[in-house]
Scaffold this motif. Structure first.
Motif, mmCIF file in Angstrom:
data_model
loop_
_atom_site.group_PDB
_atom_site.id
_atom_site.type_symbol
_atom_site.label_atom_id
_atom_site.label_comp_id
_atom_site.label_asym_id
_atom_site.label_seq_id
_atom_site.Cartn_x
_atom_site.Cartn_y
_atom_site.Cartn_z
ATOM 1 N N GLY A 198 -16.024 -26.714 -57.599
ATOM 2 C CA GLY A 198 -16.044 -25.738 -58.686
ATOM 3 C C GLY A 198 -16.881 -24.522 -58.397
ATOM 4 O O GLY A 198 -17.924 -24.594 -57.748
ATOM 5 N N ASP A 199 -16.432 -23.370 -58.898
ATOM 6 C CA ASP A 199 -17.132 -22.118 -58.604
ATOM 7 C C ASP A 199 -18.478 -22.011 -59.286
ATOM 8 O O ASP A 199 -19.329 -21.233 -58.869
ATOM 9 N N GLY A 200 -18.703 -22.814 -60.340
ATOM 10 C CA GLY A 200 -20.007 -22.788 -60.996
ATOM 11 C C GLY A 200 -21.126 -23.295 -60.101
ATOM 12 O O GLY A 200 -22.301 -22.989 -60.329
ATOM 13 N N LYS A 201 -20.756 -24.068 -59.084
ATOM 14 C CA LYS A 201 -21.759 -24.608 -58.167
ATOM 15 C C LYS A 201 -21.973 -23.711 -56.947
ATOM 16 O O LYS A 201 -22.880 -23.957 -56.144
ATOM 17 N N ALA A 202 -21.143 -22.692 -56.788
ATOM 18 C CA ALA A 202 -21.195 -21.868 -55.576
ATOM 19 C C ALA A 202 -22.560 -21.236 -55.326
ATOM 20 O O ALA A 202 -23.042 -21.236 -54.184
ATOM 21 N N PRO A 203 -23.236 -20.658 -56.339
ATOM 22 C CA PRO A 203 -24.553 -20.079 -56.060
ATOM 23 C C PRO A 203 -25.564 -21.102 -55.551
ATOM 24 O O PRO A 203 -26.311 -20.821 -54.603
ATOM 25 N N ALA A 204 -25.573 -22.310 -56.153
ATOM 26 C CA ALA A 204 -26.517 -23.342 -55.723
ATOM 27 C C ALA A 204 -26.227 -23.792 -54.303
ATOM 28 O O ALA A 204 -27.149 -24.026 -53.502
ATOM 29 N N VAL A 205 -24.947 -23.921 -53.961
ATOM 30 C CA VAL A 205 -24.572 -24.304 -52.602
ATOM 31 C C VAL A 205 -25.069 -23.266 -51.605
ATOM 32 O O VAL A 205 -25.671 -23.599 -50.567
ATOM 33 N N ALA A 206 -24.845 -21.996 -51.911
ATOM 34 C CA ALA A 206 -25.275 -20.929 -51.008
ATOM 35 C C ALA A 206 -26.792 -20.909 -50.854
ATOM 36 O O ALA A 206 -27.318 -20.718 -49.747
ATOM 37 N N GLU A 207 -27.500 -21.119 -51.951
ATOM 38 C CA GLU A 207 -28.962 -21.113 -51.884
ATOM 39 C C GLU A 207 -29.478 -22.289 -51.070
ATOM 40 O O GLU A 207 -30.400 -22.158 -50.259
ATOM 41 N N ALA A 208 -28.881 -23.462 -51.279
ATOM 42 C CA ALA A 208 -29.320 -24.648 -50.541
ATOM 43 C C ALA A 208 -29.081 -24.491 -49.052
ATOM 44 O O ALA A 208 -29.966 -24.761 -48.227
ATOM 45 N N LEU A 209 -27.900 -24.030 -48.693
ATOM 46 C CA LEU A 209 -27.590 -23.851 -47.278
ATOM 47 C C LEU A 209 -28.333 -22.668 -46.675
ATOM 48 O O LEU A 209 -28.483 -22.573 -45.460
#
Length: 240
Positions: A198-209
């Motif tokens: 889901g796109d709602g998780k995209a910012p968190a994924v980018a920050e984590a990586l």
């Protein structure tokens, strides 16, 4: 990312769920072929439920003996045993009962003990008794705020290096009381698999990586000893 950290992007949640289910079944079969009993940490959430249902559908052809797989939960909502909020109940309904899993270590519910701290202490005793080595696969969802299990940004549980499981109060997501494995326990994994849709998780994924501080994005604090895999659908990977 570390050398052992990989990102696998799939076009949609359906493809993601089926691919992860097949990978899990393959890993379980490999561990059993080595003569070991696999230990797996389950997570809750929508994509996890889809994966679990795929596992149920594919299990018969996999050759996996689910009576010889030990299941744990990365976190649990401290609610009554029959509450639909329980990760245990969702996992049992989706696949555990269907595949004949018999070694399922559930976090004590509010029907059994009086507080999340008591439940965490009891779960820690189970871990000490039944987990001698490392976990084979830890599966984790990631919240929009970057939390994993019930380890939330800025919460003191992130600093606990002594406990295996801890209680959480005043969770930013309902219900307020929870039990979670600590980073110390989650990092006893050979493989850590992040499952994100889901796109709602995209910012968190980018920050984590991107290497955010674990106090801001707790997902950055969990790594497998052999591999760390980010299983993403295209919307969740949109900011990479």
């Amino acid at each position: 990312m570390t050398a052992a950290e990989t990102v696998r992007v799939h076009p949609d949640a359906e493809t993601l769920a089926r691919t992860v289910a097949l990978a899990l079944l393959s890993r379980l079969a490999e561990v059993q072929a080595e003569g070991r009993t696999p230990h797996v940490v389950l997570t809750g959430g929508t994509i996890a439920d889809r994966i679990h249902r795929e596992v149920a559908g594919l299990a018969a052809a996999s050759g996996v003996d689910f009576g010889d797989v030990v299941f744990w939960f990365g976190d649990e909502r401290f609610v009554a045993a029959d509450s639909s909020d329980r990760n245990e109940g969702q996992a049992r309904a989706a696949f555990l009962d269907a595949v004949g899993a018999t070694q399922v270590h559930a976090v004590p519910s509010a029907s059994v003990v009086g507080s999340a701290d008591e439940a965490a202490a009891a779960y820690e005793r189970l871990l000490q008794e039944h987990l001698a080595g490392e976990l084979d696969v830890v599966m984790l969802g990631v919240g929009e705020d970057g939390h994993v299990a019930s380890l939330f940004p800025g919460y003191p549980q992130l600093e606990d290096t002594e406990s295996l499981a801890v209680g959480v109060r005043d969770s930013p997501k309902p219900p307020p009381d929870r039990v979670t494995l600590t980073l110390e326990t989650l990092n006893r994994a050979a493989s850590v698999w992040f499952l994100v849709s889901g796109d709602g998780k995209a910012p968190a994924v980018a920050e984590a990586l991107g290497g955010a501080d674990l106090h801001d994005v707790p997902a950055t604090g969990v790594h497998g000893r052999t591999e760390t895999v980010w299983w993403l659908d295209a919307p969740a990977a949109a900011r990479l």
